[in-house]
Design a protein around this motif. Structure first.
Motif, PDB file in Angstrom:
ATOM      1  N   ALA A   1      46.919  39.199  57.729  1.00  0.00           N
ATOM      2  CA  ALA A   1      46.984  40.167  58.818  1.00  0.00           C
ATOM      3  C   ALA A   1      45.711  41.000  58.826  1.00  0.00           C
ATOM      4  N   GLU A   2      45.456  41.667  59.945  1.00  0.00           N
ATOM      5  CA  GLU A   2      44.280  42.523  60.030  1.00  0.00           C
ATOM      6  C   GLU A   2      44.468  43.829  59.258  1.00  0.00           C
ATOM      7  N   PHE A   3      45.716  44.284  59.135  1.00  0.00           N
ATOM      8  CA  PHE A   3      46.022  45.501  58.386  1.00  0.00           C
ATOM      9  C   PHE A   3      47.293  45.271  57.580  1.00  0.00           C
ATOM     10  N   LEU A   4      47.426  46.007  56.486  1.00  0.00           N
ATOM     11  CA  LEU A   4      48.694  46.053  55.773  1.00  0.00           C
ATOM     12  C   LEU A   4      48.853  47.430  55.147  1.00  0.00           C
ATOM     13  N   VAL A   5      50.099  47.829  54.973  1.00  0.00           N
ATOM     14  CA  VAL A   5      50.408  49.091  54.302  1.00  0.00           C
ATOM     15  C   VAL A   5      50.764  48.780  52.855  1.00  0.00           C
ATOM     16  N   ALA A   6      50.021  49.409  51.937  1.00  0.00           N
ATOM     17  CA  ALA A   6      50.184  49.121  50.513  1.00  0.00           C
ATOM     18  C   ALA A   6      50.605  50.364  49.755  1.00  0.00           C
ATOM     19  N   ARG A   7      51.270  50.140  48.646  1.00  0.00           N
ATOM     20  CA  ARG A   7      51.533  51.208  47.692  1.00  0.00           C
ATOM     21  C   ARG A   7      50.294  51.361  46.804  1.00  0.00           C
ATOM     22  N   PRO A   8      50.013  52.554  46.314  1.00  0.00           N
ATOM     23  CA  PRO A   8      48.830  52.732  45.467  1.00  0.00           C
ATOM     24  C   PRO A   8      48.800  51.818  44.245  1.00  0.00           C
ATOM     25  N   ASP A   9      49.986  51.504  43.681  1.00  0.00           N
ATOM     26  CA  ASP A   9      49.987  50.674  42.480  1.00  0.00           C
ATOM     27  C   ASP A   9      49.732  49.196  42.779  1.00  0.00           C
ATOM     28  N   TRP A  10      49.558  48.838  44.064  1.00  0.00           N
ATOM     29  CA  TRP A  10      49.143  47.486  44.409  1.00  0.00           C
ATOM     30  C   TRP A  10      47.626  47.331  44.375  1.00  0.00           C
ATOM     31  N   LEU A  11      46.888  48.419  44.339  1.00  0.00           N
ATOM     32  CA  LEU A  11      45.459  48.409  44.635  1.00  0.00           C
ATOM     33  C   LEU A  11      44.592  48.753  43.434  1.00  0.00           C
ATOM     34  N   VAL A  12      43.406  48.145  43.405  1.00  0.00           N
ATOM     35  CA  VAL A  12      42.343  48.533  42.479  1.00  0.00           C
ATOM     36  C   VAL A  12      41.049  48.603  43.276  1.00  0.00           C
ATOM     37  N   GLY A  13      40.077  49.292  42.746  1.00  0.00           N
ATOM     38  CA  GLY A  13      38.779  49.352  43.400  1.00  0.00           C
ATOM     39  C   GLY A  13      38.017  48.047  43.248  1.00  0.00           C
ATOM     40  N   VAL A  14      37.152  47.766  44.213  1.00  0.00           N
ATOM     41  CA  VAL A  14      36.296  46.587  44.147  1.00  0.00           C
ATOM     42  C   VAL A  14      34.893  47.044  43.751  1.00  0.00           C
ATOM     43  N   PRO A  15      34.392  46.597  42.604  1.00  0.00           N
ATOM     44  CA  PRO A  15      33.062  47.023  42.164  1.00  0.00           C
ATOM     45  C   PRO A  15      31.965  46.558  43.127  1.00  0.00           C
ATOM     46  N   ASP A  16      30.890  47.303  43.157  1.00  0.00           N
ATOM     47  CA  ASP A  16      29.737  46.905  43.966  1.00  0.00           C
ATOM     48  C   ASP A  16      29.242  45.541  43.511  1.00  0.00           C
ATOM     49  N   GLY A  17      28.811  44.739  44.466  1.00  0.00           N
ATOM     50  CA  GLY A  17      28.282  43.418  44.155  1.00  0.00           C
ATOM     51  C   GLY A  17      29.309  42.307  44.209  1.00  0.00           C
ATOM     52  N   LEU A  18      30.578  42.642  44.292  1.00  0.00           N
ATOM     53  CA  LEU A  18      31.633  41.632  44.408  1.00  0.00           C
ATOM     54  C   LEU A  18      32.092  41.598  45.851  1.00  0.00           C
ATOM     55  N   ASP A  19      31.931  40.454  46.506  1.00  0.00           N
ATOM     56  CA  ASP A  19      32.305  40.407  47.921  1.00  0.00           C
ATOM     57  C   ASP A  19      33.810  40.263  48.078  1.00  0.00           C
ATOM     58  N   ALA A  20      34.279  40.528  49.298  1.00  0.00           N
ATOM     59  CA  ALA A  20      35.721  40.574  49.552  1.00  0.00           C
ATOM     60  C   ALA A  20      36.378  39.230  49.294  1.00  0.00           C
ATOM     61  N   ALA A  21      35.733  38.134  49.684  1.00  0.00           N
ATOM     62  CA  ALA A  21      36.340  36.820  49.502  1.00  0.00           C
ATOM     63  C   ALA A  21      36.580  36.523  48.025  1.00  0.00           C
ATOM     64  N   GLU A  22      35.597  36.820  47.178  1.00  0.00           N
ATOM     65  CA  GLU A  22      35.778  36.601  45.743  1.00  0.00           C
ATOM     66  C   GLU A  22      36.846  37.524  45.174  1.00  0.00           C
ATOM     67  N   ALA A  23      36.825  38.783  45.594  1.00  0.00           N
ATOM     68  CA  ALA A  23      37.816  39.740  45.092  1.00  0.00           C
ATOM     69  C   ALA A  23      39.232  39.304  45.430  1.00  0.00           C
ATOM     70  N   ALA A  24      39.401  38.633  46.575  1.00  0.00           N
ATOM     71  CA  ALA A  24      40.730  38.205  47.006  1.00  0.00           C
ATOM     72  C   ALA A  24      41.267  37.024  46.209  1.00  0.00           C
ATOM     73  N   THR A  25      40.432  36.421  45.361  1.00  0.00           N
ATOM     74  CA  THR A  25      40.901  35.274  44.565  1.00  0.00           C
ATOM     75  C   THR A  25      41.406  35.668  43.187  1.00  0.00           C
ATOM     76  N   VAL A  26      41.336  36.947  42.837  1.00  0.00           N
ATOM     77  CA  VAL A  26      41.556  37.344  41.446  1.00  0.00           C
ATOM     78  C   VAL A  26      43.026  37.594  41.120  1.00  0.00           C
ATOM     79  N   GLY A  27      43.730  38.374  41.931  1.00  0.00           N
ATOM     80  CA  GLY A  27      45.019  38.927  41.559  1.00  0.00           C
ATOM     81  C   GLY A  27      46.035  37.958  41.000  1.00  0.00           C
ATOM     82  N   LEU A  28      46.636  37.166  41.836  1.00  0.00           N
ATOM     83  CA  LEU A  28      47.741  36.312  41.408  1.00  0.00           C
ATOM     84  C   LEU A  28      47.321  35.351  40.305  1.00  0.00           C
ATOM     85  N   ASN A  29      46.160  34.693  40.478  1.00  0.00           N
ATOM     86  CA  ASN A  29      45.752  33.669  39.514  1.00  0.00           C
ATOM     87  C   ASN A  29      45.350  34.258  38.169  1.00  0.00           C
TER      88      ASN A  29
END
Length: 304
Positions: A103-131
């Motif tokens: 989806a273009e937007f989602l509502v999240a709880r704070p405990d679902w989220l972490v910061g994305v460090p500089d230099g890591l693009d969104a596509a790569e960051a999206a591959t980390v959690g579940l796996n």
């Protein structure tokens, strides 16, 4: 907003782009503008129906892992500001499609989220959690002795690839099963030995611990030593009880501190991930076909 909904249980054709009202962050919530959403086999399973807890009644949204930026912050949420780059994981088996990352937007709880460090693009960051969380959890369940051998099936994939790296870094002698023609990449993960999928596991083992990330079931079970440990990512046939093998299934569990640690390790290069392709949100059905066909070199990521 645009989102991808499962309109009926079935093949990829049941995925449709729909218009939904823009969500709003309530008290204790964060509105995230999604920049990338990973496509997982778990999404395929939910679309078809056989998942823990039983099939979800359509229509519903898919998507566990996402990365994006904070669009708005509800009352009572410290530490987040609009524009912050974030990544996270929807606890999908709990939300059961009421919230999803496709989806273009989602509502999240704070405990679902972490910061994305500089230099890591969104596509790569999206591959980390579940796996990565699944890989880390599986290794904790196994508790292999330092220096012992560990066989990891599916080391070309997300869970297996992260597990092979984490185990090798912990000092284990990792034997990694690689997909056909992917031996070079798997060999670069610090493992002690790479087994081509074409060769099979007939000559491997017995080893004290096996992480069956594919899973292969009986083929992987044959490689574990009697009295050893076999952990799989999905249910597989039981091992003969007389062999004394401890057999468990690793279930995903959202752990924010662990996710933040793993995200930082990917950002600074201590853990490696791969993106096979990025596709527009409207091509979610095509993305599912690619995942079902297999032989991918990395994750398919949807970009709203």
């Amino acid at each position: 907003m645009r989102a991808v909904a499962v309109t009926a249980l079935g093949g990829p054709g049941v995925l449709e782009v729909v218009e939904r009202p823009d969500p709003v962050a309530g008290p204790g919530e964060i509105l995230v503008r999604v920049r990338a959403a990973a496509v997982h086999p778990a999404d395929v399973a939910a679309r078809i129906g056989p998942i823990p807890g039983g099939p979800v009644e359509p229509p519903f949204l898919l998507g566990w892992d996402f990365a994006g930026d904070v669009a708005a912050v509800g009352d009572g949420v410290p530490g987040h500001r609009p524009g912050d780059r974030v990544a996270g994981m929807v606890p999908w088996y709990q939300t059961r499609g009421s919230v999803g990352a496709y989806a273009e937007f989602l509502v999240a709880r704070p405990d679902w989220l972490v910061g994305v460090p500089d230099g890591l693009d969104a596509a790569e960051a999206a591959t980390v959690g579940l796996n990565a969380l699944t890989a880390r959890r599986a290794l904790e369940m196994m508790s292999p002795a330092p220096g012992s051998a560990l066989l990891v099936t599916g080391a070309s994939g997300g869970v297996g690839g992260f597990a092979a790296q984490l185990a090798a870094r912990a000092g284990l002698r990792v034997i990694a099963l690689a997909s056909t023609d992917d031996e070079e990449w798997v060999g670069s993960l610090g493992v002690a030995e790479v087994v081509p999928r074409s060769a099979g596991l007939a000559g491997v083992g017995p080893v004290p611990a096996v992480l069956d990330a594919v899973p292969l079931g009986p083929e992987a079970a044959a490689a574990v030593a009697d009295g050893g440990t076999l952990v799989s990512t999905r249910p597989v046939p039981p091992v003969d009880p007389e062999r004394g093998v401890r057999q468990e299934i690793v279930l995903i569990r959202l752990d924010r501190p662990m996710l933040a640690e793993l995200m930082a390790e990917v950002a600074d290069g201590r853990l490696r991930t791969r993106v096979a392709a990025t596709l527009p949100l409207a091509e979610a059905a095509h993305a599912h076909r690619l995942v079902e066909a297999g032989r991918l070199r990395g994750k398919i990521v949807l970009v709203p």
